[in-house]
Motif scaffolding. Structure first.
Motif, PDB file in Angstrom:
ATOM      1  N   ILE A  97       0.708  -1.055   0.070  1.00  8.96           N
ATOM      2  CA  ILE A  97       0.071   0.060  -0.249  1.00  8.96           C
ATOM      3  C   ILE A  97       0.998   1.119   0.115  1.00  8.96           C
ATOM      4  CG2 ILE A  97      -1.618   1.343   1.419  1.00  8.96           C
ATOM      5  CD1 ILE A  97      -2.588  -1.561   2.526  1.00  8.96           C
ATOM      6  N   GLN A  98       1.823   1.318   0.817  1.00  9.19           N
ATOM      7  CA  GLN A  98       2.930   2.466   0.863  1.00  9.19           C
ATOM      8  C   GLN A  98       3.419   2.623  -0.408  1.00  9.19           C
ATOM      9  OE1 GLN A  98       6.752   1.330   2.849  1.00  9.19           O
ATOM     10  NE2 GLN A  98       6.999   3.555   2.994  1.00  9.19           N
ATOM     11  N   ALA A  99       3.892   1.727  -1.363  1.00 13.32           N
ATOM     12  CA  ALA A  99       4.433   1.858  -2.681  1.00 13.32           C
ATOM     13  C   ALA A  99       3.306   2.474  -3.546  1.00 13.32           C
ATOM     14  CB  ALA A  99       5.010   0.714  -3.120  1.00 13.32           C
ATOM     15  N   GLU A 100       1.940   2.015  -3.414  1.00  8.90           N
ATOM     16  CA  GLU A 100       0.869   2.635  -4.087  1.00  8.90           C
ATOM     17  C   GLU A 100       0.523   4.019  -4.013  1.00  8.90           C
ATOM     18  OE1 GLU A 100      -0.915   1.517  -7.073  1.00  8.90           O
ATOM     19  OE2 GLU A 100       0.724   0.155  -6.911  1.00  8.90           O
ATOM     20  N   LEU A 101       0.906   4.340  -2.762  1.00  9.06           N
ATOM     21  CA  LEU A 101       0.612   5.622  -2.411  1.00  9.06           C
ATOM     22  C   LEU A 101       1.444   6.684  -2.586  1.00  9.06           C
ATOM     23  CD1 LEU A 101      -1.353   4.931   1.220  1.00  9.06           C
ATOM     24  CD2 LEU A 101      -2.662   5.568  -1.204  1.00  9.06           C
ATOM     25  N   GLY A 102       2.765   6.209  -2.525  1.00  5.34           N
ATOM     26  CA  GLY A 102       3.655   6.888  -2.563  1.00  5.34           C
ATOM     27  C   GLY A 102       4.254   7.467  -1.227  1.00  5.34           C
TER      28      GLY A 102
END
Ligand code: UT7
Length: 328
Positions: A97-102
């Motif tokens: 999720i962190q990667a998707e959200l930046g």
């Protein structure tokens, strides 16, 4: 060290398009709309399509919460994803999720406390913000439970649904935000709601799959009693700690497990039925996502106003339970 109060700055929720109605279930197992409605209050639940996974809904819910909190994803320094249905074993769904959200400056991880996961996450994030370890925290409850549901077992398949909810936590003025919170567990009741297979004890093998050991098993009526008692007790504890009377609670959001559980808890607490939120008819039980979805629906509907006391209470597999009292 001086502490600050932590409060909710923005919320969001998301769920799959797919709907599974009681009429659909009548065609799958020996059940009826009448039984499901009268015993649980559920009329329909959301069901992810093949190819839809937990972080998809988590990211959608989180984006909404971020937008409403008017923050930048890069300002989030803590990201907790409460889930018992992660995308994959490694890495954590939180990191995906962190990667998707930046949200690249966050410490991201998963938290497994079943239906109490969101309140466990809120409690941890609250502590981190209060002590200055975190400035902006994202807490998510997200599940695709229907992948672990045995659609030949009528005692569980009518209950569970999919979805995600999210909240941004940050500093708020004194006297506001999270006033009290409690989390608890009792592993002696582990087998009241569990999936025996799929872990390191009984791995995923053709045999465990053939025996359906990766599916959830539930002793529903035993859990029912523990759920009512623990949610009522923990609610009283947080109210007492904050010095707030049950009759002053403007909104009570219990975990959406069963309408009869909600009614029984409400009866024990003496909260006005009009102040209790229920969306179980539309969503079923979405485990860790149930409270944040309900909270965001209340925010969208204008049911929470500044200064309101909002009481959240949960109960789930583990067994785990928790209570959080917020001054909005
Ligand atoms: O998310 C947090 C953890 N989960 C919970 O807190 C769930 C708590 N438990 C419950 O919500 C309820 O116990 C259930 C909804 C799961 C079950 O309701 P119940 O009133 O406790 O039913 P029961 O398990 O005592 O079963 C009563 C009867 C049984 O038949 P017999 O033995 O009396 O002939 C069941 O086989 O109802 C039968 N039954 C059903 N009948 C039609 C169980 N499921 C169904 C069904 N349709 N879907």
């Amino acid at each position: 060290m001086a502490t600050v109060n932590a409060g909710i700055l923005g919320t969001g929720h998301a769920y799959p398009e797919g709907i599974l109605t009681n009429a659909d279930l009548e065609k799958m197992v020996e059940t009826s709309d009448e039984w499901i409605t009268s015993r649980t209050g559920i009329k329909q639940r959301r069901k992810a399509a093949p190819g839809e996974y937990t972080s998809l809904f988590a990211v959608r819910a989180a984006r909404q919460a971020i937008e409403r909190a008017r923050i930048d994803p890069s300002d989030i320094d803590l990201l907790i994803c409460a889930t018992v249905t992660p995308d994959q074993i490694l890495p954590s769904t939180g990191c995906l999720i962190q990667a998707e959200l930046g949200a690249n400056n966050a410490a991201a991880f998963d938290l497994a406390a079943a239906c109490s996961g969101f309140l466990y996450g809120l409690t941890l994030a609250n502590t981190m913000v209060r002590c200055g370890q975190s400035r902006l925290a994202l807490v998510i409850g997200a599940e695709v439970l229907t992948q672990y549901v045995d659609y030949t077992d009528r005692s569980t398949c009518v209950i569970f649904g999919d979805g995600a909810g999210a909240a941004i936590l940050g500093a708020v003025e004194e006297g506001r935000g999270i006033l009290a919170s409690r989390i608890r567990s009792d592993g002696r009741f582990a087998e009241q709601l569990y999936a025996p297979g799929g872990g390191t004890r009984l791995g995923t093998t053709p045999e465990t799959i053939a025996q359906g050991l990766h599916f959830y098993k539930m002793k529903g009526n035993e859990l029912f009693k523990v759920a009512v008692r623990s949610m009522a007790d923990v609610s009283r504890e947080v109210l007492e700690e904050a010095g707030v009377r049950a009759e002053d609670v403007a909104l009570f959001i219990p975990h959406q497990a069963n309408q009869r559980i909600t009614d029984a808890v409400a009866g024990k607490l003496d909260v006005d039925p009009e102040r209790i939120y229920s969306n179980i008819a539309m969503h079923g039980n979405t485990s860790s996502a149930s409270i944040p979805i309900a909270l965001d629906e209340c925010v969208e509907a204008g049911r929470v106003k500044e200064g309101d006391y909002v009481l959240l209470a949960s109960f789930g597999g583990g067994v785990t339970w928790g209570g959080v009292l917020i001054r909005w």
